[in-house]
Write a protein that holds these residues in place. Structure first.
Motif, PDB file in Angstrom:
ATOM      1  N   VAL A   1       0.875  -1.162   0.000  1.00  0.00           N
ATOM      2  CA  VAL A   1       0.000   0.000   0.000  1.00  0.00           C
ATOM      3  C   VAL A   1       0.920   1.221   0.000  1.00  0.00           C
ATOM      4  O   VAL A   1       1.692   1.410   0.940  1.00  0.00           O
ATOM      5  N   ASP A   2       0.842   1.975  -1.074  1.00  0.00           N
ATOM      6  CA  ASP A   2       1.706   3.149  -1.249  1.00  0.00           C
ATOM      7  C   ASP A   2       3.179   2.830  -0.990  1.00  0.00           C
ATOM      8  O   ASP A   2       3.891   3.559  -0.307  1.00  0.00           O
ATOM      9  N   GLY A   3       3.617   1.673  -1.514  1.00  0.00           N
ATOM     10  CA  GLY A   3       5.024   1.300  -1.436  1.00  0.00           C
ATOM     11  C   GLY A   3       5.454   0.609  -0.161  1.00  0.00           C
ATOM     12  O   GLY A   3       6.577   0.133  -0.066  1.00  0.00           O
ATOM     13  N   LYS A   4       4.582   0.516   0.835  1.00  0.00           N
ATOM     14  CA  LYS A   4       4.915  -0.172   2.085  1.00  0.00           C
ATOM     15  C   LYS A   4       4.398  -1.605   2.023  1.00  0.00           C
ATOM     16  O   LYS A   4       3.241  -1.838   1.687  1.00  0.00           O
ATOM     17  N   SER A   5       5.270  -2.570   2.343  1.00  0.00           N
ATOM     18  CA  SER A   5       4.927  -3.986   2.239  1.00  0.00           C
ATOM     19  C   SER A   5       4.241  -4.506   3.497  1.00  0.00           C
ATOM     20  O   SER A   5       4.605  -4.145   4.622  1.00  0.00           O
ATOM     21  N   TYR A   6       3.271  -5.390   3.281  1.00  0.00           N
ATOM     22  CA  TYR A   6       2.522  -6.047   4.353  1.00  0.00           C
ATOM     23  C   TYR A   6       2.351  -7.513   3.988  1.00  0.00           C
ATOM     24  O   TYR A   6       2.404  -7.884   2.830  1.00  0.00           O
ATOM     25  N   ILE A   7       2.105  -8.336   5.008  1.00  0.00           N
ATOM     26  CA  ILE A   7       1.733  -9.727   4.786  1.00  0.00           C
ATOM     27  C   ILE A   7       0.733 -10.113   5.862  1.00  0.00           C
ATOM     28  O   ILE A   7       0.780  -9.615   6.990  1.00  0.00           O
ATOM     29  N   GLY A   8      -0.192 -10.985   5.489  1.00  0.00           N
ATOM     30  CA  GLY A   8      -1.170 -11.475   6.445  1.00  0.00           C
ATOM     31  C   GLY A   8      -2.039 -10.385   7.010  1.00  0.00           C
ATOM     32  O   GLY A   8      -2.532  -9.523   6.283  1.00  0.00           O
ATOM     33  N   ASP A   9      -2.185 -10.422   8.315  1.00  0.00           N
ATOM     34  CA  ASP A   9      -3.106  -9.482   8.980  1.00  0.00           C
ATOM     35  C   ASP A   9      -2.386  -8.239   9.523  1.00  0.00           C
ATOM     36  O   ASP A   9      -2.857  -7.605  10.453  1.00  0.00           O
ATOM     37  N   GLN A  10      -1.265  -7.875   8.916  1.00  0.00           N
ATOM     38  CA  GLN A  10      -0.569  -6.654   9.339  1.00  0.00           C
ATOM     39  C   GLN A  10      -1.395  -5.409   9.051  1.00  0.00           C
ATOM     40  O   GLN A  10      -1.143  -4.358   9.623  1.00  0.00           O
ATOM     41  N   MET A  11      -2.354  -5.529   8.141  1.00  0.00           N
ATOM     42  CA  MET A  11      -3.306  -4.462   7.874  1.00  0.00           C
ATOM     43  C   MET A  11      -4.665  -5.136   7.731  1.00  0.00           C
ATOM     44  O   MET A  11      -4.797  -6.120   7.005  1.00  0.00           O
ATOM     45  N   SER A  12      -5.667  -4.626   8.430  1.00  0.00           N
ATOM     46  CA  SER A  12      -6.997  -5.235   8.353  1.00  0.00           C
ATOM     47  C   SER A  12      -7.633  -4.950   6.998  1.00  0.00           C
ATOM     48  O   SER A  12      -7.262  -3.991   6.302  1.00  0.00           O
ATOM     49  N   LEU A  13      -8.606  -5.770   6.632  1.00  0.00           N
ATOM     50  CA  LEU A  13      -9.319  -5.537   5.370  1.00  0.00           C
ATOM     51  C   LEU A  13      -9.998  -4.172   5.335  1.00  0.00           C
ATOM     52  O   LEU A  13      -9.892  -3.461   4.324  1.00  0.00           O
ATOM     53  N   PRO A  14     -10.687  -3.771   6.410  1.00  0.00           N
ATOM     54  CA  PRO A  14     -11.285  -2.427   6.363  1.00  0.00           C
ATOM     55  C   PRO A  14     -10.249  -1.320   6.138  1.00  0.00           C
ATOM     56  O   PRO A  14     -10.494  -0.382   5.379  1.00  0.00           O
ATOM     57  N   GLU A  15      -9.076  -1.451   6.777  1.00  0.00           N
ATOM     58  CA  GLU A  15      -8.013  -0.457   6.572  1.00  0.00           C
ATOM     59  C   GLU A  15      -7.524  -0.465   5.122  1.00  0.00           C
ATOM     60  O   GLU A  15      -7.306   0.587   4.526  1.00  0.00           O
ATOM     61  N   PHE A  16      -7.359  -1.666   4.567  1.00  0.00           N
ATOM     62  CA  PHE A  16      -6.886  -1.803   3.198  1.00  0.00           C
ATOM     63  C   PHE A  16      -7.865  -1.153   2.221  1.00  0.00           C
ATOM     64  O   PHE A  16      -7.476  -0.354   1.364  1.00  0.00           O
ATOM     65  N   TYR A  17      -9.142  -1.478   2.359  1.00  0.00           N
ATOM     66  CA  TYR A  17     -10.136  -0.937   1.430  1.00  0.00           C
ATOM     67  C   TYR A  17     -10.329   0.570   1.627  1.00  0.00           C
ATOM     68  O   TYR A  17     -10.576   1.298   0.664  1.00  0.00           O
ATOM     69  N   LYS A  18     -10.179   1.045   2.841  1.00  0.00           N
ATOM     70  CA  LYS A  18     -10.258   2.491   3.085  1.00  0.00           C
ATOM     71  C   LYS A  18      -9.102   3.199   2.374  1.00  0.00           C
ATOM     72  O   LYS A  18      -9.289   4.239   1.738  1.00  0.00           O
ATOM     73  N   ALA A  19      -7.907   2.598   2.476  1.00  0.00           N
ATOM     74  CA  ALA A  19      -6.744   3.182   1.805  1.00  0.00           C
ATOM     75  C   ALA A  19      -6.974   3.222   0.290  1.00  0.00           C
ATOM     76  O   ALA A  19      -6.665   4.220  -0.370  1.00  0.00           O
TER      77      ALA A  19
END
Length: 147
Positions: free
Chosen positions: A35-53
């Protein structure tokens, strides 16, 4: 219910909540994402946070699972005497399905009697999740891998 002779796999792109996944007997392969160049895996970001972004204009992308990752996990399963049913992320959206097929081909050379079914779900997100929920329910009810 008969004996369960196969394991069910899918990819984290099924977007099922932890609460739903905790009620299921399924193993997910985690796709890394940015997300904007920052890497994540698994639940490091919630789905609601991801879709909001995403709604706020963030640039997002995923990284497919490698054939080696699929191979290592599937081989453990085969060595435990189980067949494999993998409901993969849509081939139209990722190379992960093809990576799982490569792992299957490699393993069948080593374990020619293994039963490995890789399904291109042609789905992602909720569609893939609903397919996975149904497959888990039918497996628990005794439906064979061939059915």
């Amino acid at each position: 219910m008969g004996n369960i002779t196969y394991k069910l796999y899918s990819d984290s792109t099924c977007d099922l909540s932890k609460e739903i996944l905790d009620t299921m007997d399924v193993k997910l392969f985690e796709l890394a994402f940015e997300v904007d160049g920052k890497s994540y895996i698994g639940d490091q970001m919630s789905l609601p946070e991801f879709y909001k972004a995403m709604r706020n204009g963030a640039m997002t992308k995923t990284s497919q699972v490698s054939p080696q990752t699929y191979e290592e996990e599937f081989e453990k399963c085969i060595q435990q005497g189980y067949d494999i049913l993998h409901l993969g992320f849509s081939s139209g959206l990722s190379g992960s399905y093809q990576a799982a097929c490569i792992a299957k081909d490699t393993l069948l050379e080593k374990y020619p009697k293994a039963r490995i079914i890789i399904v291109d779900s042609l789905c992602a997100s909720t569609g893939q999740g609903l397919l996975l929920i149904k497959a888990d329910r039918l497996r628990r009810e005794g439906m064979s891998i061939g059915e």
